[in-house]
Write an enzyme that holds these catalytic residues in place. Structure first.
Site, PDB file in Angstrom:
ATOM      1  CD  GLU A  35      -2.531   1.485   0.178  1.00 35.62           C
ATOM      2  OE1 GLU A  35      -2.966   0.715   0.076  1.00 35.62           O
ATOM      3  OE2 GLU A  35      -2.240   2.890  -0.150  1.00 35.62           O
ATOM      4  CB  ALA A  37      -1.432   6.255   1.016  1.00 37.62           C
ATOM      5  CB  ALA A 119       2.985  -1.804  -5.953  1.00 38.83           C
ATOM      6  CB  THR A 147      -4.525   0.507  -8.445  1.00 36.22           C
ATOM      7  OG1 THR A 147      -5.496  -0.517  -9.230  1.00 36.22           O
ATOM      8  CG2 THR A 147      -2.980  -0.268  -7.536  1.00 36.22           C
ATOM      9  CB  SER A 149     -12.044   4.880  -8.141  1.00 38.07           C
ATOM     10  OG  SER A 149     -12.151   4.895  -7.503  1.00 38.07           O
ATOM     11  CE1 TYR A 186     -21.449   7.309  -2.746  1.00 38.12           C
ATOM     12  CE2 TYR A 186     -21.351   7.069  -4.873  1.00 38.12           C
ATOM     13  CZ  TYR A 186     -21.375   6.430  -3.880  1.00 38.12           C
ATOM     14  OH  TYR A 186     -19.738   5.920  -3.543  1.00 38.12           O
ATOM     15  CD  GLU A 190     -23.592   9.383   0.362  1.00 37.07           C
ATOM     16  OE1 GLU A 190     -22.098  10.137   0.854  1.00 37.07           O
ATOM     17  OE2 GLU A 190     -23.749   8.974  -0.229  1.00 37.07           O
ATOM     18  CG  ASP A 311     -13.652   1.754  -6.661  1.00 42.18           C
ATOM     19  OD1 ASP A 311     -14.397   1.165  -6.574  1.00 42.18           O
ATOM     20  OD2 ASP A 311     -14.060   2.590  -6.600  1.00 42.18           O
ATOM     21  CG  HIS A 443     -46.691  -1.925  15.358  1.00 39.56           C
ATOM     22  ND1 HIS A 443     -46.565  -1.106  14.112  1.00 39.56           N
ATOM     23  CD2 HIS A 443     -47.341  -1.122  16.693  1.00 39.56           C
ATOM     24  CE1 HIS A 443     -47.604   0.216  14.842  1.00 39.56           C
ATOM     25  NE2 HIS A 443     -47.725   0.400  16.014  1.00 39.56           N
TER      26      HIS A 443
HETATM   27  P1  FAD Z   1      -9.395   1.879  -2.886  1.00 36.44           P
HETATM   28  O1  FAD Z   1     -10.402   1.994  -1.855  1.00 36.44           O
HETATM   29  O2  FAD Z   1      -9.665   2.980  -3.415  1.00 36.44           O
HETATM   30  O3  FAD Z   1      -8.816   1.265  -2.744  1.00 36.44           O
HETATM   31  C1  FAD Z   1      -7.051   1.504  -3.050  1.00 36.44           C
HETATM   32  C2  FAD Z   1      -5.849   1.476  -2.528  1.00 36.44           C
HETATM   33  O4  FAD Z   1      -4.286   0.985  -3.478  1.00 36.44           O
HETATM   34  C3  FAD Z   1      -5.307   2.703  -2.056  1.00 36.44           C
HETATM   35  O5  FAD Z   1      -4.766   3.197  -0.570  1.00 36.44           O
HETATM   36  C4  FAD Z   1      -4.601   3.296  -3.075  1.00 36.44           C
HETATM   37  O6  FAD Z   1      -3.532   4.038  -1.876  1.00 36.44           O
HETATM   38  C5  FAD Z   1      -3.409   2.081  -3.104  1.00 36.44           C
HETATM   39  N1  FAD Z   1      -3.179   1.818  -4.277  1.00 36.44           N
HETATM   40  C6  FAD Z   1      -2.822   2.794  -5.482  1.00 36.44           C
HETATM   41  N2  FAD Z   1      -2.369   2.163  -6.328  1.00 36.44           N
HETATM   42  C7  FAD Z   1      -0.939   1.636  -5.837  1.00 36.44           C
HETATM   43  C8  FAD Z   1       0.675   1.192  -6.024  1.00 36.44           C
HETATM   44  N3  FAD Z   1       0.817   1.124  -7.336  1.00 36.44           N
HETATM   45  N4  FAD Z   1       1.470   0.750  -5.089  1.00 36.44           N
HETATM   46  C9  FAD Z   1       0.317   0.453  -4.311  1.00 36.44           C
HETATM   47  N5  FAD Z   1      -0.856   0.670  -3.239  1.00 36.44           N
HETATM   48  C10 FAD Z   1      -1.012   1.034  -4.422  1.00 36.44           C
HETATM   49  N6  FAD Z   1     -18.810   2.927  -1.126  1.00 36.44           N
HETATM   50  C11 FAD Z   1     -19.812   2.478  -1.138  1.00 36.44           C
HETATM   51  O7  FAD Z   1     -19.771   1.504  -0.216  1.00 36.44           O
HETATM   52  N7  FAD Z   1     -20.211   3.086   0.345  1.00 36.44           N
HETATM   53  C12 FAD Z   1     -20.235   4.587   0.510  1.00 36.44           C
HETATM   54  O8  FAD Z   1     -21.060   5.059   1.168  1.00 36.44           O
HETATM   55  C13 FAD Z   1     -19.119   5.169  -0.481  1.00 36.44           C
HETATM   56  N8  FAD Z   1     -19.668   6.889  -0.108  1.00 36.44           N
HETATM   57  C14 FAD Z   1     -18.349   7.076  -0.644  1.00 36.44           C
HETATM   58  C15 FAD Z   1     -17.900   8.407  -0.058  1.00 36.44           C
HETATM   59  C16 FAD Z   1     -17.224   9.055  -1.478  1.00 36.44           C
HETATM   60  C17 FAD Z   1     -16.292  10.744  -0.961  1.00 36.44           C
HETATM   61  C18 FAD Z   1     -16.096   8.577  -2.311  1.00 36.44           C
HETATM   62  C19 FAD Z   1     -14.839   9.539  -2.767  1.00 36.44           C
HETATM   63  C20 FAD Z   1     -16.097   7.296  -2.397  1.00 36.44           C
HETATM   64  C21 FAD Z   1     -17.391   6.419  -1.404  1.00 36.44           C
HETATM   65  N9  FAD Z   1     -17.379   4.894  -1.930  1.00 36.44           N
HETATM   66  C22 FAD Z   1     -18.642   4.521  -1.257  1.00 36.44           C
HETATM   67  C23 FAD Z   1     -16.673   4.451  -2.955  1.00 36.44           C
HETATM   68  C24 FAD Z   1     -15.864   3.307  -2.041  1.00 36.44           C
HETATM   69  O9  FAD Z   1     -14.774   4.247  -1.620  1.00 36.44           O
HETATM   70  C25 FAD Z   1     -14.571   2.332  -3.392  1.00 36.44           C
HETATM   71  O10 FAD Z   1     -15.511   2.214  -3.961  1.00 36.44           O
HETATM   72  C26 FAD Z   1     -14.311   1.314  -2.486  1.00 36.44           C
HETATM   73  O11 FAD Z   1     -12.950   2.166  -1.385  1.00 36.44           O
HETATM   74  C27 FAD Z   1     -13.448   0.797  -3.404  1.00 36.44           C
HETATM   75  O12 FAD Z   1     -12.383   0.023  -2.583  1.00 36.44           O
HETATM   76  P2  FAD Z   1     -10.847  -0.853  -3.662  1.00 36.44           P
HETATM   77  O13 FAD Z   1     -10.337  -1.376  -2.883  1.00 36.44           O
HETATM   78  O14 FAD Z   1     -11.127  -0.753  -5.123  1.00 36.44           O
HETATM   79  O15 FAD Z   1      -9.814   0.962  -4.000  1.00 36.44           O
END
Ligand code: FAD
Length: 464
Positions: A35, A37, A119, A147, A149, A186, A190, A311, A443
């Site tokens: 990771e 971050a 990575a 990774t 979005s 959304y 929100e 994502d 209820h």
């Molecule tokens: P992410 O959570 O984006 O994680 C990807 C990780 O990969 C990150 O930590 C990043 O740093 C890491 N990374 C990327 N490239 C590299 C690399 N080369 N080397 C090392 N690490 C890397 N979803 C819901 O279901 N409910 C909600 O209420 C909701 N609210 C949201 C509100 C907001 C404001 C936002 C922006 C999104 C919201 N979402 C919600 C969507 C949800 O956050 C995403 O669908 C979810 O985080 C996707 O998960 P993921 O594991 O695919 O990727």
């Protein structure tokens, strides 16, 4: 260069990646997660959790302000409430910090090795990680790309200064006098609603003919009504053009005519793009589905041994979808047979009121050629909704006309996010209308509207 080998390497510790790694670790798979971050990804650090914290704080403050206005129907009154947004944000950061620590602890408990760094693919079995102490090479039998979005930037209005994404919006230290939200999906609604409740003048600009265009109009109507009550101006069929010369307002074109709206901050929420660049993906040339990585129903990409989840693989971009995919891939890598059943991925919009959709909408069911029965029950006829001033909205059940199998459930109303689990369970368990109608619901609760919607579809609702 330091080199290690493992059975499974997960890139990205968002909800998709960390769940995949934890489950793989629990199953005894030798797993490394990288990771760049913080553990928890978008969802935990700048998405789901912080946005719901801000929404909750804004709701509480709005209730106090309503009481202070002297117009509370509940007979409440108080004087001049204030909010210190910097303290609110510090409280939110505390929650995020606790959850970050929780994820890190769970990875450790599952025996997963966590590497902090960026990575980069060298080939289909090898990844280099740029860490604080230098380059580390990891060779793995299987690699999961998780990774995530990132927010989409408008070409003419790049992020910076007063132009912000959801990430910055969640950490503002004071409430802006005005916020112009570009994008009525959304995330924009929100956060826009939260800022209006915190006291900002909020304007929403949406290019399409209505807000929340991805939901059916019946579901978005109560939201549009509430935005009006909160004083949020909504301009549909409107395209943002740029900041005014003094930088204090946003210029836009509404139905072909120029408009100018106040904008101490411009919040751009026009969608999110998959993170597929900057980490050597071009070295392995995976098949794409548009901007996303193409996967099959076991999250396998076009290259053997490489999986993609969350994502980066497309819509719906939701945390619980990423988690479900992550868990499944861990099982597959451990040698278990699993497939990805996407029949019911609930989607919740934490607007005011909230929206929940699970399974098929009436249009989707009809488009599949299925003859359906629909039962819809309004919260206006639900006692609990009345006692909480939450009468806007309804629950709707969609079922097959022939055997009454429940295909989809939608709801709009106060707090309906908490009903999403019963909706999902009903669909996953193959419930019929009679099963929901015959389940005794406590209820007075809003969930009675679910039972009544099923009764209505059967032709004998009791409270309407
Ligand atoms: P992410 O959570 O984006 O994680 C990807 C990780 O990969 C990150 O930590 C990043 O740093 C890491 N990374 C990327 N490239 C590299 C690399 N080369 N080397 C090392 N690490 C890397 N979803 C819901 O279901 N409910 C909600 O209420 C909701 N609210 C949201 C509100 C907001 C404001 C936002 C922006 C999104 C919201 N979402 C919600 C969507 C949800 O956050 C995403 O669908 C979810 O985080 C996707 O998960 P993921 O594991 O695919 O990727």
């Amino acid at each position: 260069m330091k080199e290690i080998s493992c059975k499974l390497l997960v890139i990205g510790a968002g909800p998709g990646g960390y769940i995949c790694a934890i489950r793989a670790g629990q199953l005894g798979v030798d797993t490394v997660i990288v990771e760049k971050a913080k553990a928890g990804g978008t969802c935990l650090n700048v998405g789901c959790i912080p946005s719901k914290a801000l929404i909750h704080a804004a709701d509480e403050f709005h209730k106090l302000r309503s009481a202070a206005s002297g117009r509370s129907p509940l007979g409440l009154s108080l004087a001049n409430p204030t909010i210190d947004l910097a303290r609110t944000v510090a409280w939110k950061d505390g929650i995020v910090g606790r959850l970050n620590g929780g994820v890190t602890g769970l990875l450790k408990k599952a025996g997963v090795k966590a590497v902090i760094g960026v990575a980069r693919f060298v080939d289909g079995k090898t990844v280099d990680v740029e860490t604080e102490i230098g380059l580390q090479r990891i060779r793995a039998d299987a690699i999961v790309i998780a990774t995530g979005s990132a927010p989409i930037e408008l070409p003419d209005m790049p992020f910076g200064g007063s132009i912000i994404s959801s990430t910055e919006a969640l950490s503002l230290k004071s409430v802006p006098a005005s916020v112009a939200v570009i994008g009525g999906g959304y995330i924009g609604l929100e956060l826009g609603t939260a800022f209006a409740k915190l006291g900002a003048h909020v304007t929403v600009l949406e290019a399409q003919t209505r807000i929340l265009p991805q939901y059916d109009a019946d579901l978005s109507k109560p939201i549009a009504k509430r935005l009006g009550e909160l004083g949020i101006e909504v301009f549909t069929q409107t395209v943002a053009k740029g900041l005014s010369a003094d930088g204090k307002s946003l210029l836009a074109e509404h139905n072909g005519r120029p408009i100018e709206v106040p904008a101490e901050k411009v919040l751009v929420t026009v969608g999110r793009k998959p993170v597929t660049e900057g980490f050597g993906l071009e070295e392995i040339d995976l098949d794409r589905a548009g901007k996303f990585i193409r996967i099959d129903d076991q999250c396998r990409t076009s290259m053997r041994g490489i999986y993609a989840i969350g994502d980066v693989t497309g819509e719906p971009m939701l945390a619980h979808r990423a988690m479900a995919q992550g868990e499944m891939v861990a099982e597959i890598v451990a040698g278990n047979k699993r497939a990805w059943d996407k029949r019911c991925i609930p989607a919740v919009c934490f607007t005011d009121p909230e929206i929940v959709t699970s399974g098929l909408s009436p249009e989707e069911a009809r488009a599949s050629g299925i003859e359906i029965k629909i039962g819809q029950f309004p919260f206006q006829a639900n006692g609990r909704a009345m006692t909480t001033l939450s009468e806007d909205g309804f629950v709707r059940v969609v079922a097959r006309a022939d055997n009454h199998l429940v295909l989809g459930i939608q709801a709009v109303g106060h707090g309906v996010s908490e009903l999403s689990a019963s909706f999902g369970l009903a669909i996953e368990m193959g419930a019929r209308l009679e099963d929901i109608a015959g389940t005794i619901h406590a209820h007075p609760t809003q969930s009675e509207a679910f039972q009544e919607a099923a009764l209505k579809a059967l032709g004998h609702a009791l409270h309407i």
